[in-house]
Write an enzyme that holds these catalytic residues in place. Structure first.
Site, PDB file in Angstrom:
ATOM      1  N   ASP A 571       0.817  -1.206   0.000  1.00  0.00           N
ATOM      2  CA  ASP A 571       0.000   0.000   0.000  1.00  0.00           C
ATOM      3  C   ASP A 571       0.855   1.262   0.000  1.00  0.00           C
ATOM      4  O   ASP A 571       2.026   1.247   0.347  1.00  0.00           O
ATOM      5  CB  ASP A 571      -0.919   0.016   1.220  1.00  0.00           C
ATOM      6  CG  ASP A 571      -0.135   0.017   2.527  1.00  0.00           C
ATOM      7  OD1 ASP A 571       0.847  -0.735   2.611  1.00  0.00           O
ATOM      8  OD2 ASP A 571      -0.494   0.760   3.444  1.00  0.00           O
ATOM      9  N   GLU A 572       0.244   2.354  -0.383  1.00  0.00           N
ATOM     10  CA  GLU A 572       0.783   3.705  -0.234  1.00  0.00           C
ATOM     11  C   GLU A 572       2.212   3.830  -0.763  1.00  0.00           C
ATOM     12  O   GLU A 572       3.116   4.305  -0.083  1.00  0.00           O
ATOM     13  CB  GLU A 572       0.714   4.142   1.236  1.00  0.00           C
ATOM     14  CG  GLU A 572      -0.725   4.229   1.746  1.00  0.00           C
ATOM     15  CD  GLU A 572      -0.847   4.675   3.182  1.00  0.00           C
ATOM     16  OE1 GLU A 572       0.138   4.548   3.938  1.00  0.00           O
ATOM     17  OE2 GLU A 572      -1.924   5.163   3.568  1.00  0.00           O
TER      18      GLU A 572
END
Length: 898
Positions: A571-572
């Site tokens: 993620d991210e």
């Protein structure tokens, strides 16, 4: 020396002249001002570069205070950043003793980056992540004794909680040992066990400090508002002692109690007959019965407890039947897990200190096969003892997946013997600006590498956790986040590179390197790091993944719990690699089908998923990373944790992933992020980017099978209604979710006690929603629909049924379950007390009936509240644990208007 003589001569001459000829008061004042100016000039000249003694004295004697001035954006906010949203903070420094040193600076953690400041003597700048540095301007004049100086700064977004600021401001100077400023150290409240930050000034202004924007309708929950809410729910409570005694959490699918509410005596305990059940399959459940003071053994005079496994392929794993009669108890499971669950339901019927249980027939099975809890031990470490206690309670309430977040920017928490740098460096934060011995002290970690926020699990520790999980039928799903959130591993492998470079071992140095040193990309992650992403174009990055995962797999195998699923994270990932020569060459080569830098993140996930498949490990990851992959390049079985906020049309993301035929685990932050505050009060601990208040009741209300329907009765993060349009991307007919997972992220959760305060009792409501499909829940509409507060899919009848079940659930917690948590040494959150003073009398209530309430009038002694009582002075209230050893946060009582 010359200046001193001239100055003294000047002053003495003026005074002598005044004494001879006389003068008025104004002239005398001017002379004194001249004298003070000369003294100040002398002091400026006397300022010296800081020594170790100076640093030690500043750490001891500098009082720091942190005050949020306003969250209302002004024209001084940077309009190009965060849509112009910023908040102002005033830092005040007061010297208990004079400070004549210069050339010192202060490092401190500030989650939202500072964008501008105002000060005559200080400068402040963002370093990396949350780390900032305050330095001295040329105009800095030192501190006189008891003198105060201020620094006003503006930072991105908002600061809506008193727990946002970080502790452990660090003072340092060249060639000295950095020290933590004493006034910024956290302290523990002896009554509550909760952390307090003495340098943070309490909020008082509802409009300037408490609101996120002009459109923010969030109500600050004071004692009167809480009293009203509790009173509305429980004033006509229809919960009897018998109902509480008959309640099993989580609720079984089918349960029939004796029509006369008959009970059976278990004061002599149980005479255990294992049948065809392995002792190891049920030992942990039997031990819990013993903890509740129910003897389990071979006493022929005790009530028979017969166990059996009867396989049934048509029933879910963990299904069971429980029969309690006047002549004995029979627990039958479809497998060892089922028998274990049946014994936990038997324990649920036990009341501490009571020697009977209800006669009952139970037929039960789980609603979801995945019933999980994530704990982040990477941002701040949490002990093995805490994890073992958590596993015990997860099993007690039939949760079966522990998602253990072991690696992130701020820490690597698992020993990998062949890569000792991961824990020698990556598991510690201290003060090393070169980060060759530890990471910098992000998240207010301080300077002590042996602090409890630092640490890691040795191979033996981790295997003990695995074995404890196995004994409780819980699967451990490890996660070492990558390619983003990987700063701890990137820096550790850079330190490894430097070590082997010094010995001229070039191949070893580059073997597991995760960073392209020639990469000039400027990026900022969601947590504002500029160097936290593994370079996905280096072959050494994949060699690192293979090495780590091979060793983790071996640990699991040796511990007896095979590693069958691993959570990549994924993620991210924030705009890295754009100017990496390695990545430019990789894309130009084009033999992997990658033609654009934007495709590199998905390529990494796809390739790592392939590595895992080769190791016979299934892939899991967060939805925002997984959604960019090409399905045809992913394994057949993929788990995606969906964490998009519902009020931002999060259901669309979830449904998209389900429609890929992936196994989706609902992880919605609106109800399932347990690091969020319980209530909308700035004293409540936690982040709040998706919810200002996530109490146990809200978790209980969650309907994970139908995400968009919550628009009918929940609000967005600013307390406003929202609409959920599910007509665009409805789920395909017949699809469903694999399960649900609660999350505890640890950015500002620094102690085991604080983790327990945040997880419990919300974990019990999570278990209820994961195991049991409520009869009041709205089934999902596969044709798609629109939901808002104007639609009525969740009917009044369903709402009434939900609230009735909540009253029973809450009362059961207060009268029965909290005592069990206390026996297991779990520091669950004690609810704040609702209270008003009406017509001169104190009225008080609590969200979990059964807990005691105490009140204090004026500065008097704390007294037990039993019924409305006359009071004349200001009043405070708090709740008390069942064993009387802990108190809740104290609340000031609001006097109602006539």
């Amino acid at each position: 020396m010359g200046f001193q003589m001239n100055k003294n001569f000047l002053v003495l001459s003026v005074i002598a002249t005044l004494s001879i000829v006389g003068c008025n008061e104004a002239v005398q004042n001017e002379v004194l001002q001249v004298n003070e100016s000369v003294q100040e000039s002398e002091r400026l000249i006397a300022l010296h570069s800081a020594t170790q003694t100076d640093i030690d004295d500043i750490a001891k004697n500098l009082d720091v205070s942190y005050q949020v001035v306003t969250n209302v954006p002004s024209e001084k906010c940077d309009k190009e950043i965060a849509n112009g949203a910023c908040f102002e903070v005033e830092l005040t420094f007061k010297a208990q003793q004079g400070i004549d040193a210069k050339d010192w600076s202060i490092y401190f953690s500030q989650i939202a980056p500072i964008q501008s400041f105002e000060s005559k003597e200080f400068e402040v700048k963002h370093i990396n992540g949350d780390m900032h540095q305050i330095t001295l301007q040329n105009s800095y004049s030192g501190f006189k004794k008891a003198e105060s100086k201020t620094l006003l700064f503006r930072a991105m977004f908002w600061s809506l909680s008193e727990s946002d600021p970080m502790p452990n401001y660090i003072v340092e100077a060249p060639n000295t040992k950095a020290q933590v400023i004493e006034s910024t150290k956290a302290v523990i409240d002896t009554d509550t066990g909760l952390e307090i930050l003495p340098h943070v000034i309490a909020f008082t202004d509802k409009e300037k400090q408490f609101k996120r924007s002009a459109n923010d309708k969030t109500q600050w929950l004071n004692s009167a508002g809480l009293y009203k809410r509790n009173d509305a729910m429980f004033s006509a409570a229809d919960v009897s002692d018998t109902q509480v005694s008959q309640t099993i959490i989580p609720t079984p699918k089918e349960v029939i109690f004796d029509s006369n509410n008959a009970v059976v005596d278990i004061s002599n305990g149980f005479n255990l007959m294992l049948g065809n059940v392995k002792q190891s399959d049920v030992d942990a459940a039997l031990s819990r019965l013993v903890l509740l003071s129910v003897n389990v053994g071979s006493d022929k005079q005790a009530l028979p407890l017969k166990l059996a496994i009867e396989s049934d392929e048509n029933k879910a794993i963990g299904s069971y039947q429980l029969s309690v009669t006047s002549t004995g108890v029979i627990v039958t499971g479809v497998d060892g897990n089922g028998v274990f669950n049946g014994l936990q339901s038997l324990a649920a019927l036990v009341e501490v200190g009571k020697g009977t249980i209800p006669i009952v027939e139970v037929v039960d099975e789980p609603h979801y096969s995945f019933r999980g809890m994530l704990v982040d031990v990477a941002r701040n470490f949490h002990s093995k003892a805490f994890i073992l206690n958590l596993l015990e309670q997860m099993a007690a309430y039939k949760l079966n997946k522990l998602h253990l977040h072991l690696g992130d920017d701020e820490g690597w928490r698992l020993e990998i013997p062949s890569l000792p740098e991961l824990t020698d460096i990556g598991s510690k934060r201290c003060f090393d600006t070169q980060e060759q011995t530890c990471l910098m002290p992000q998240l207010g970690a301080g300077v002590d590498p042996s602090s409890k926020v630092n640490g890691y699990y040795s191979v033996a520790d981790y295997q003990e956790i695995l074995q404890a999980a196995t004994a409780r039928h819980i699967q451990v799903i490890p996660s070492l986040d990558m390619p983003g959130h990987s700063r701890s591993s990137v820096k550790a492998m850079t330190a490894r590179f430097n070590k082997f470079q010094q010995t001229e071992e070039e191949l070893k140095a580059k073997q597991y390197l995760l960073d392209d040193f020639n990469d000039t990309t400027k990026y900022s992650s969601v947590q504002f790091y500029s160097d936290n992403t593994i370079n996905v174009c280096l072959e050494s990055s994949y060699d690192f993944v293979i090495e780590v995962m091979s060793q983790v797999k071996a640990m699991h195998a040796e511990a007896g719990q095979p590693l069958t699923r691993y959570h990549i994270g994924a993620d991210e990932t924030a705009g890295a690699w754009v100017d990496s020569p390695a990545c430019k060459a990789f894309v130009a080569n084009n033999d992997k089908g990658i033609t654009d830098m934007k495709e590199l993140g998905a390529y990494f996930i796809e390739r790592v998923a392939g590595i895992l498949s080769d190791l016979d490990i299934e892939t899991a990851g967060w939805s925002d990373g997984m959604e960019h992959t090409r399905k045809e390049n992913m394994p057949a079985i993929v788990q995606a944790n969906a964490w998009d906020a519902l009020f931002w049309s999060g259901h669309d993301k979830v449904h998209t992933l389900v429609n890929r035929d992936w196994q989706v685990v609902v992880s919605s932050p609106d109800a399932l992020y347990f690091d969020f505050p319980y209530e909308a009060d700035p004293k409540e601990h936690g982040y709040y980017w998706a919810s200002r208040h996530t109490n146990t009741e809200k978790v209980f209300q969650f309907m994970p099978d139908n995400l968009p329907v919550h628009a009918e009765f929940w609000l967005d993060r600013e307390g406003n209604p929202y609409e959920a349009d599910d007509s665009k991307i409805p789920m395909k007919s017949g699809t469903s979710f694999l399960g649900v997972q609660g999350q505890l992220w640890s950015e500002n959760t620094r102690s085991d006690d604080m983790v327990e305060h945040k997880v419990f009792p919300r974990l019990l409501a999570l278990a209820e929603r994961a195991w049991h499909f409520a009869d009041w829940a709205v089934p999902y509409n596969y044709e798609g629909a629109k939901y808002s507060q104007q639609t009525r899919t969740f009917t009044q009848e369903k709402q009434q049924a939900r609230d009735k079940q909540w009253r029973l659930f809450a009362t059961t917690l207060g009268h029965k379950e909290f005592a069990k948590l206390e026996l297991a040494n779990i520091d669950y959150r004690l609810p704040t007390v609702g209270a008003i003073v009406k017509a001169g009398k104190l009225h008080a209530n609590v969200a979990f009936p059964g807990l005691a309430i105490e009140f204090q009038e004026g500065e008097g002694k704390w007294q037990l509240y039993q019924e409305p009582i006359a009071v004349k002075d200001k009043v405070k209230v708090r709740s008390v644990s069942v064993n009387g050893q802990r108190r809740s946060r104290t609340v000031d009582v609001i006097t109602s208007k006539p």
